[in-house]
Design an enzyme around this catalytic site. Structure first.
Site, PDB file in Angstrom:
ATOM      1  N   GLU A 166      -6.867   9.085   0.772  1.00 18.14           N
ATOM      2  CA  GLU A 166      -7.045   8.421   2.064  1.00 18.14           C
ATOM      3  C   GLU A 166      -6.702   9.355   3.235  1.00 18.14           C
ATOM      4  O   GLU A 166      -6.367   8.869   4.327  1.00 18.14           O
ATOM      5  CB  GLU A 166      -6.211   7.140   2.128  1.00 18.14           C
ATOM      6  CG  GLU A 166      -6.709   6.087   1.141  1.00 18.14           C
ATOM      7  CD  GLU A 166      -6.072   4.732   1.356  1.00 18.14           C
ATOM      8  OE1 GLU A 166      -6.789   3.793   1.727  1.00 18.14           O
ATOM      9  OE2 GLU A 166      -4.860   4.611   1.146  1.00 18.14           O
ATOM     10  N   HIS A 188      -4.188  -4.583   1.350  1.00 17.45           N
ATOM     11  CA  HIS A 188      -4.006  -3.151   1.161  1.00 17.45           C
ATOM     12  C   HIS A 188      -2.639  -2.699   1.687  1.00 17.45           C
ATOM     13  O   HIS A 188      -1.799  -2.267   0.897  1.00 17.45           O
ATOM     14  CB  HIS A 188      -5.158  -2.433   1.886  1.00 17.45           C
ATOM     15  CG  HIS A 188      -5.157  -0.942   1.763  1.00 17.45           C
ATOM     16  ND1 HIS A 188      -6.139  -0.159   2.287  1.00 17.45           N
ATOM     17  CD2 HIS A 188      -4.275  -0.081   1.196  1.00 17.45           C
ATOM     18  CE1 HIS A 188      -5.899   1.115   2.036  1.00 17.45           C
ATOM     19  NE2 HIS A 188      -4.761   1.182   1.375  1.00 17.45           N
ATOM     20  N   HIS A 211       1.023   5.629   6.474  1.00 15.77           N
ATOM     21  CA  HIS A 211       0.235   4.659   5.714  1.00 15.77           C
ATOM     22  C   HIS A 211       1.060   4.224   4.510  1.00 15.77           C
ATOM     23  O   HIS A 211       1.533   5.060   3.736  1.00 15.77           O
ATOM     24  CB  HIS A 211      -1.097   5.242   5.247  1.00 15.77           C
ATOM     25  CG  HIS A 211      -1.825   4.321   4.311  1.00 15.77           C
ATOM     26  ND1 HIS A 211      -2.142   3.027   4.656  1.00 15.77           N
ATOM     27  CD2 HIS A 211      -2.256   4.470   3.036  1.00 15.77           C
ATOM     28  CE1 HIS A 211      -2.744   2.437   3.638  1.00 15.77           C
ATOM     29  NE2 HIS A 211      -2.822   3.290   2.634  1.00 15.77           N
ATOM     30  N   HIS A 237       1.978   0.600   1.618  1.00 14.35           N
ATOM     31  CA  HIS A 237       1.495  -0.627   0.971  1.00 14.35           C
ATOM     32  C   HIS A 237       2.643  -1.634   0.844  1.00 14.35           C
ATOM     33  O   HIS A 237       3.036  -1.975  -0.275  1.00 14.35           O
ATOM     34  CB  HIS A 237       0.951  -0.310  -0.422  1.00 14.35           C
ATOM     35  CG  HIS A 237      -0.283   0.528  -0.454  1.00 14.35           C
ATOM     36  ND1 HIS A 237      -0.912   0.886  -1.632  1.00 14.35           N
ATOM     37  CD2 HIS A 237      -1.020   1.085   0.541  1.00 14.35           C
ATOM     38  CE1 HIS A 237      -1.986   1.625  -1.357  1.00 14.35           C
ATOM     39  NE2 HIS A 237      -2.065   1.776  -0.049  1.00 14.35           N
TER      40      HIS A 237
HETATM   41 ZN   LIG Z   1      -3.671   2.892   0.801  1.00 19.79          ZN
END
Ligand SMILES: [Zn+2]
Length: 239
Positions: free
Chosen positions: A84, A171, A103, A105
């Protein structure tokens, strides 16, 4: 430059460990990045001994360019940039006000969104920066996709608009800031509100927004307190 890069690698590695320590990385997925110059960023990569965010060391932080190529000779030897990576690079391309991208989760954030709760200003002095962040809006990118190319990343950045954080449905989240501590602390604030909303909901009540006059009464205690002290606290409590 090398001394400065080494310090930034250490900061990014600590940021990954803070995310894990605060339950924003229940598995081994997630990454943090920092713009270094016009074309390059430092980003958490995966090496042969990958063990997850909680065990990130400065050597896991590698220099790459905006297209995912090594940012200097040898930078990706034995390491792979995240799938990503476009999630990071598209934010850096389109948001000149942003230098750091997180980023992660976090389960509570995903659950709160799926429960229809959203990130609302339901707390006041409990977490003042979080209240202001929520009051300004935390938008949702409604697709549960792996953001592995520029097309999907551009959709996410469009959903984020001019806000610092965007939820990624089913996500996780993307959090940004002018520095790594800003981006991490914003992610933590969103996680705190999500967990609170879930607790209120599970207790049988409906979380409601703080009255506008109470929000307006919340002071900005300043970056020295909200960022510097908060960040020292996060580093000090690392296992
Ligand atoms: Zn991710």
């Amino acid at each position: 430059m090398n001394g400065e890069l080494a310090a930034r690698r250490a900061e990014l590695a600590a940021a990954c460990r803070v995310l894990a320590a605060r339950d924003l990385a229940p598995g081994f997925l997630g990454h943090v990045s920092l713009r270094v110059d016009e074309h390059r960023l430092l980003v958490r990569c995966r090496g042969a001994e990958e063990r997850g965010l909680a065990y990130t060391v400065p050597e896991d932080i590698r220099l790459v360019d905006l297209d995912g190529n090594p940012g200097a000779a040898g930078e990706l030897d034995g390491y792979a940039a995240p799938n990503e990576l476009p999630l990071h690079t598209e934010v850096l391309r389109r948001r000149p006000d942003v230098d750091a991208v997180v980023h992660a989760h976090p389960a509570a954030v995903v659950a709160a969104d799926l429960a229809g709760l959203g990130i609302r200003p339901i707390v006041g002095a409990y977490d003042i920066p979080g209240a202001h962040l929520a009051a300004g809006g935390v938008p949702v990118y409604p697709r549960g996709v792996l953001i592995r190319n520029r097309r999907l990343a551009a959709e996410m950045v469009a959903a984020m608009a001019d806000r610092p954080v965007v939820l990624l449905r089913a996500h996780g989240l993307t959090s940004t800031g002018p520095t790594v501590p800003h981006a991490v602390l914003r992610a933590l604030a969103v996680q705190t509100i999500a967990a609170m909303a879930l607790s209120v909901s599970q207790a049988g009540a409906t979380p409601t927004d703080l009255p506008a006059e109470d929000l307006a009464e919340l002071p900005d205690l300043g970056g020295g307190f909200n960022i510097d002290t908060a960040w020292r606290h996060e580093l000090a409590r690392l296992p």
